[in-house]
Design a protein around this motif. Structure first.
Motif, PDB file in Angstrom:
ATOM      1  N   LYS A 142       0.826  -1.217   0.000  1.00  0.00           N
ATOM      2  CA  LYS A 142       0.000   0.000   0.000  1.00  0.00           C
ATOM      3  C   LYS A 142       0.857   1.263   0.000  1.00  0.00           C
ATOM      4  O   LYS A 142       0.571   2.229  -0.714  1.00  0.00           O
ATOM      5  CB  LYS A 142      -0.908   0.011   1.239  1.00  0.00           C
ATOM      6  CG  LYS A 142      -2.055  -0.975   1.198  1.00  0.00           C
ATOM      7  CD  LYS A 142      -3.194  -0.484   0.311  1.00  0.00           C
ATOM      8  CE  LYS A 142      -3.863   0.746   0.895  1.00  0.00           C
ATOM      9  NZ  LYS A 142      -5.062   1.145   0.090  1.00  0.00           N
ATOM     10  N   ILE A 143       1.902   1.252   0.809  1.00  0.00           N
ATOM     11  CA  ILE A 143       2.720   2.454   0.999  1.00  0.00           C
ATOM     12  C   ILE A 143       3.739   2.628  -0.133  1.00  0.00           C
ATOM     13  O   ILE A 143       3.988   3.749  -0.584  1.00  0.00           O
ATOM     14  CB  ILE A 143       3.428   2.402   2.367  1.00  0.00           C
ATOM     15  CG1 ILE A 143       2.390   2.361   3.504  1.00  0.00           C
ATOM     16  CG2 ILE A 143       4.347   3.604   2.543  1.00  0.00           C
ATOM     17  CD1 ILE A 143       2.980   2.020   4.863  1.00  0.00           C
ATOM     18  N   HIS A 144       4.320   1.527  -0.586  1.00  0.00           N
ATOM     19  CA  HIS A 144       5.351   1.577  -1.629  1.00  0.00           C
ATOM     20  C   HIS A 144       5.003   0.609  -2.773  1.00  0.00           C
ATOM     21  O   HIS A 144       5.725  -0.370  -3.017  1.00  0.00           O
ATOM     22  CB  HIS A 144       6.721   1.209  -1.047  1.00  0.00           C
ATOM     23  CG  HIS A 144       7.130   2.015   0.141  1.00  0.00           C
ATOM     24  ND1 HIS A 144       7.432   3.369   0.061  1.00  0.00           N
ATOM     25  CD2 HIS A 144       7.285   1.665   1.445  1.00  0.00           C
ATOM     26  CE1 HIS A 144       7.754   3.815   1.264  1.00  0.00           C
ATOM     27  NE2 HIS A 144       7.678   2.815   2.119  1.00  0.00           N
ATOM     28  N   ILE A 194      -5.005   0.627   5.751  1.00  0.00           N
ATOM     29  CA  ILE A 194      -4.161   0.282   6.891  1.00  0.00           C
ATOM     30  C   ILE A 194      -4.712   1.003   8.110  1.00  0.00           C
ATOM     31  O   ILE A 194      -4.906   2.223   8.085  1.00  0.00           O
ATOM     32  CB  ILE A 194      -2.699   0.735   6.657  1.00  0.00           C
ATOM     33  CG1 ILE A 194      -2.134   0.135   5.367  1.00  0.00           C
ATOM     34  CG2 ILE A 194      -1.828   0.347   7.852  1.00  0.00           C
ATOM     35  CD1 ILE A 194      -0.779   0.711   4.969  1.00  0.00           C
ATOM     36  N   GLY A 195      -5.011   0.260   9.160  1.00  0.00           N
ATOM     37  CA  GLY A 195      -5.491   0.884  10.392  1.00  0.00           C
ATOM     38  C   GLY A 195      -6.996   0.980  10.525  1.00  0.00           C
ATOM     39  O   GLY A 195      -7.495   1.605  11.464  1.00  0.00           O
ATOM     40  N   ASP A 196      -7.741   0.342   9.620  1.00  0.00           N
ATOM     41  CA  ASP A 196      -9.209   0.363   9.760  1.00  0.00           C
ATOM     42  C   ASP A 196      -9.650  -0.324  11.048  1.00  0.00           C
ATOM     43  O   ASP A 196     -10.745  -0.089  11.545  1.00  0.00           O
ATOM     44  CB  ASP A 196      -9.852  -0.311   8.537  1.00  0.00           C
ATOM     45  CG  ASP A 196     -11.373  -0.266   8.576  1.00  0.00           C
ATOM     46  OD1 ASP A 196     -11.915   0.817   8.867  1.00  0.00           O
ATOM     47  OD2 ASP A 196     -12.019  -1.318   8.328  1.00  0.00           O
ATOM     48  N   ALA A 240      -0.557   1.168  11.396  1.00  0.00           N
ATOM     49  CA  ALA A 240      -1.117   2.477  11.038  1.00  0.00           C
ATOM     50  C   ALA A 240      -0.392   2.996   9.810  1.00  0.00           C
ATOM     51  O   ALA A 240       0.778   2.666   9.584  1.00  0.00           O
ATOM     52  CB  ALA A 240      -0.966   3.453  12.208  1.00  0.00           C
ATOM     53  N   PRO A 241      -1.061   3.790   8.993  1.00  0.00           N
ATOM     54  CA  PRO A 241      -0.402   4.347   7.805  1.00  0.00           C
ATOM     55  C   PRO A 241       0.756   5.256   8.189  1.00  0.00           C
ATOM     56  O   PRO A 241       0.748   5.860   9.254  1.00  0.00           O
ATOM     57  CB  PRO A 241      -1.529   5.117   7.093  1.00  0.00           C
ATOM     58  CG  PRO A 241      -2.531   5.395   8.176  1.00  0.00           C
ATOM     59  CD  PRO A 241      -2.457   4.245   9.119  1.00  0.00           C
ATOM     60  N   ALA A 242       1.734   5.318   7.308  1.00  0.00           N
ATOM     61  CA  ALA A 242       2.924   6.136   7.597  1.00  0.00           C
ATOM     62  C   ALA A 242       2.559   7.611   7.672  1.00  0.00           C
ATOM     63  O   ALA A 242       1.677   8.069   6.982  1.00  0.00           O
ATOM     64  CB  ALA A 242       3.969   5.904   6.525  1.00  0.00           C
TER      65      ALA A 242
END
Length: 321
Positions: free
Chosen positions: A221-223, A286-288, A319-321
């Protein structure tokens, strides 16, 4: 006869009733499964069994003939299997083209030995089974495996929503707190996530020559572009940077959800209950989990999870960055 009993009868022949494990709680919420090699599994519908016995069908997977260039995505449910499968199909084909089939048509515990051997090359399989239940030739032929993981709280939330919307008798009728109890225990299909991870760690350590690429849902998701490049490199492909970017863009969660709703060929069996939002792609965030767990429930989850996973070395992003 209640609708629940009727649904059970749809999959419970007399022979299967003898091996069924009732995992329902005191409120009657839970699952009817069969146990094989220390793992609880859904009882497949008669159309999938084709007159066979569930345990025999799962055992047959061990004997399946594999090809040297086969690939397997391994993951606990709701950790990104669909997503990674679509990415890999694009990378291997070299085209930005979505698969019309659903990934269940390549899922080892859905198609068993005969189905596995019938899939034409190139073949990207997927499974929620531990390594010990996969074809022996996975280790013998050093089949490339991708292991994708997700933080357990988001995986728990996603699995709850998935099972809540499923067609009877595979759906879950309890509330989220009840489901969390099952998720942390062994009393659900595919067992607990913690046991899945610990088994994977132990079984791959016993097969050190097995090529495995470990991936995390949150990293994808992030990268996304970096992860697509990592997958391409592990597959030995010469994908250009631009193509990897195109694949990452085409396989964004928003686009994948739309493809699932509008393009995918419907499987032979009915998966979702009428009137539900049944989908393999819900939020993908992320983190829902923070929208589902109370502070006390989160702390209790952490206590049980951390105790089980102590010294395992697994680290997750919550958690999201």
């Amino acid at each position: 006869m209640s609708s629940s009993q009727s649904s059970e009868n749809d999959v419970m022949t007399p022979d299967i009733r003898e091996i069924a494990s009732d995992l329902r709680n005191s409120k009657g919420h839970g699952f009817l499964c069969f146990e094989h090699d220390g793992l609880y599994l859904f009882i497949p519908p008669p159309a999938m069994l084709k007159g066979g016995h569930p345990a025999d069908k799962v055992k047959s997977i061990r004997e399946a003939e594999l090809k040297d260039d086969d690939i397997i995505i391994c993951a606990y449910p709701k950790c990104g299997t669909h997503w990674l499968w679509e990415i890999m199909e694009m990378l291997i084909s070299g085209t930005i083209k979505y698969q019309k089939d659903v990934k269940e048509t390549r899922m080892m515990e859905f198609i068993f030995k005969d189905g596995i051997e019938a899939v034409p090359s190139p073949r990207v399989f997927n499974t929620h089974l531990p390594l010990r239940m996969l074809p022996r030739q996975v280790v013998e032929k050093k089949i490339k495996c991708f292991h994708i993981m997700r933080n357990p709280k988001d995986a728990c939330v996603s699995f709850f929503n998935h099972l809540r919307d499923m067609e009877k008798p595979y759906n879950y009728e309890g509330d989220f707190v009840e489901f969390t109890e099952a998720f942390l225990s062994e009393k659900m299909p595919f067992g607990s996530y913690s046991n899945y991870l610990l088994a994977w760690q132990k079984e791959t350590a016993a097969a050190p020559d097995l090529p495995v690429l470990n991936l995390f849902y949150e990293d994808m998701k992030i990268h996304p572009v970096k992860c697509v490049k990592d997958v391409s490199r592990f597959l030995g492909l010469s994908s250009t940077d631009q193509f990897c970017e195109d694949v990452a863009n085409a396989c964004s969660f928003k686009k994948m959800k739309k493809v699932d709703q509008e393009m995918k060929t419907k499987p032979d069996m009915k998966i979702w209950q009428d009137g539900t939002e049944g989908t393999f792609y819900r939020k993908g965030e992320i983190g829902d989990w923070k929208n589902w767990f109370t502070v006390a429930e989160s702390e209790r989850f952490d206590h049980i999870w951390n105790k089980k996973m102590k010294d395992s070395g697994f680290e997750f992003t919550y958690a999201p960055a």
